[in-house]
Design a protein around this motif. Structure first.
Motif, mmCIF file in Angstrom:
data_model
loop_
_atom_site.group_PDB
_atom_site.id
_atom_site.type_symbol
_atom_site.label_atom_id
_atom_site.label_comp_id
_atom_site.label_asym_id
_atom_site.label_seq_id
_atom_site.Cartn_x
_atom_site.Cartn_y
_atom_site.Cartn_z
ATOM 1 N N LEU A 47 0.825 -1.216 0.000
ATOM 2 C CA LEU A 47 0.000 0.000 0.000
ATOM 3 C C LEU A 47 0.857 1.263 0.000
ATOM 4 C CD1 LEU A 47 -2.945 -0.857 2.419
ATOM 5 C CD2 LEU A 47 -2.998 -0.615 -0.056
ATOM 6 N N VAL A 48 1.910 1.266 0.810
ATOM 7 C CA VAL A 48 2.798 2.429 0.865
ATOM 8 C C VAL A 48 3.509 2.615 -0.476
ATOM 9 C CG1 VAL A 48 4.897 3.337 1.940
ATOM 10 C CG2 VAL A 48 3.093 2.361 3.359
ATOM 11 N N TRP A 49 3.980 1.523 -1.052
ATOM 12 C CA TRP A 49 4.668 1.573 -2.339
ATOM 13 C C TRP A 49 3.730 2.084 -3.437
ATOM 14 C CZ3 TRP A 49 7.792 -3.254 -4.320
ATOM 15 C CH2 TRP A 49 8.607 -2.886 -5.375
ATOM 16 N N ALA A 50 2.493 1.575 -3.462
ATOM 17 C CA ALA A 50 1.513 2.013 -4.454
ATOM 18 C C ALA A 50 1.165 3.489 -4.263
ATOM 19 C CB ALA A 50 0.258 1.156 -4.377
ATOM 20 N N ALA A 51 1.023 3.923 -3.020
ATOM 21 C CA ALA A 51 0.735 5.335 -2.751
ATOM 22 C C ALA A 51 1.888 6.217 -3.220
ATOM 23 C CB ALA A 51 0.476 5.545 -1.268
ATOM 24 N N VAL A 57 1.695 6.520 -7.027
ATOM 25 C CA VAL A 57 0.622 7.439 -7.415
ATOM 26 C C VAL A 57 1.021 8.883 -7.132
ATOM 27 C CG1 VAL A 57 -1.734 8.161 -6.852
ATOM 28 C CG2 VAL A 57 -1.208 5.736 -7.198
ATOM 29 N N TYR A 58 1.617 9.123 -5.964
ATOM 30 C CA TYR A 58 2.071 10.475 -5.626
ATOM 31 C C TYR A 58 3.088 10.965 -6.646
ATOM 32 C CZ TYR A 58 4.702 14.169 -3.338
ATOM 33 O OH TYR A 58 5.346 15.349 -3.074
ATOM 34 N N GLU A 59 4.027 10.115 -6.986
ATOM 35 C CA GLU A 59 5.052 10.504 -7.946
ATOM 36 C C GLU A 59 4.442 10.777 -9.317
ATOM 37 O OE1 GLU A 59 8.270 7.736 -9.229
ATOM 38 O OE2 GLU A 59 9.421 8.973 -7.827
ATOM 39 N N ALA A 60 3.480 9.948 -9.731
ATOM 40 C CA ALA A 60 2.854 10.120 -11.041
ATOM 41 C C ALA A 60 1.991 11.376 -11.098
ATOM 42 C CB ALA A 60 2.021 8.896 -11.393
#
Length: 139
Positions: free
Chosen positions: A103-107, A110-113
């Motif tokens: 979840l942290v990695w996916a967040a 998304v934040y970076e994108a």
């Protein structure tokens, strides 16, 4: 009916000798982790044929592939140890750690994108706008 009450009990997650997984839970986790891993393989094959619009999009795609591949493999590894009942590696908090880490990695992806890459694109376009007036070698 599936009982969710044990999920909210700390002794369920941090038991020194956890009980074996139920067959339905084992199959559900196996299918979930296999789908994640096979999704990463399919994405890698599909995106190898398709060119990315720019390097930022390619970077984001590679990070998503790395996320799905890592979570799928770690989940399958944990499931193997849980099935074989290797005490240290079958602890349920490993599964919780994999889930929270995903979840942290996916967040972060998304934040970076959504935030970082558009700013980098703007900076790059401004830099290219300035460079078009400077002489280049070989002209």
């Amino acid at each position: 009916m599936f009982d969710l009450r044990p999920l909210f009990d700390l002794s369920f997650w941090f038991a020194r000798k956890p009980s074996a997984l139920l067959p339905t839970s084992t199959w559900a986790l196996l299918i979930s982790f296999l789908v994640l891993f096979l999704l990463s393989v399919a994405l890698r094959i599909h995106l190898r044929r398709k060119r990315a619009a720019d390097r930022y999009q390619k970077h984001t795609r590679e990070r998503v592939i790395a996320l799905t591949q890592s979570v799928g493999l770690l989940g399958l590894l944990w499931l193997f140890f849980a099935y074989e009942q290797v005490t240290v590696f079958q602890w349920r908090w490993w599964l919780l750690l994999i889930f929270v880490g995903a979840l942290v990695w996916a967040a972060h992806i998304v934040y970076e994108a959504k935030r970082v890459i558009p700013a980098m694109r703007r900076g790059r376009s401004e830099e290219l706008g300035k460079l078009k007036y400077l002489p280049r070698a070989g002209r």
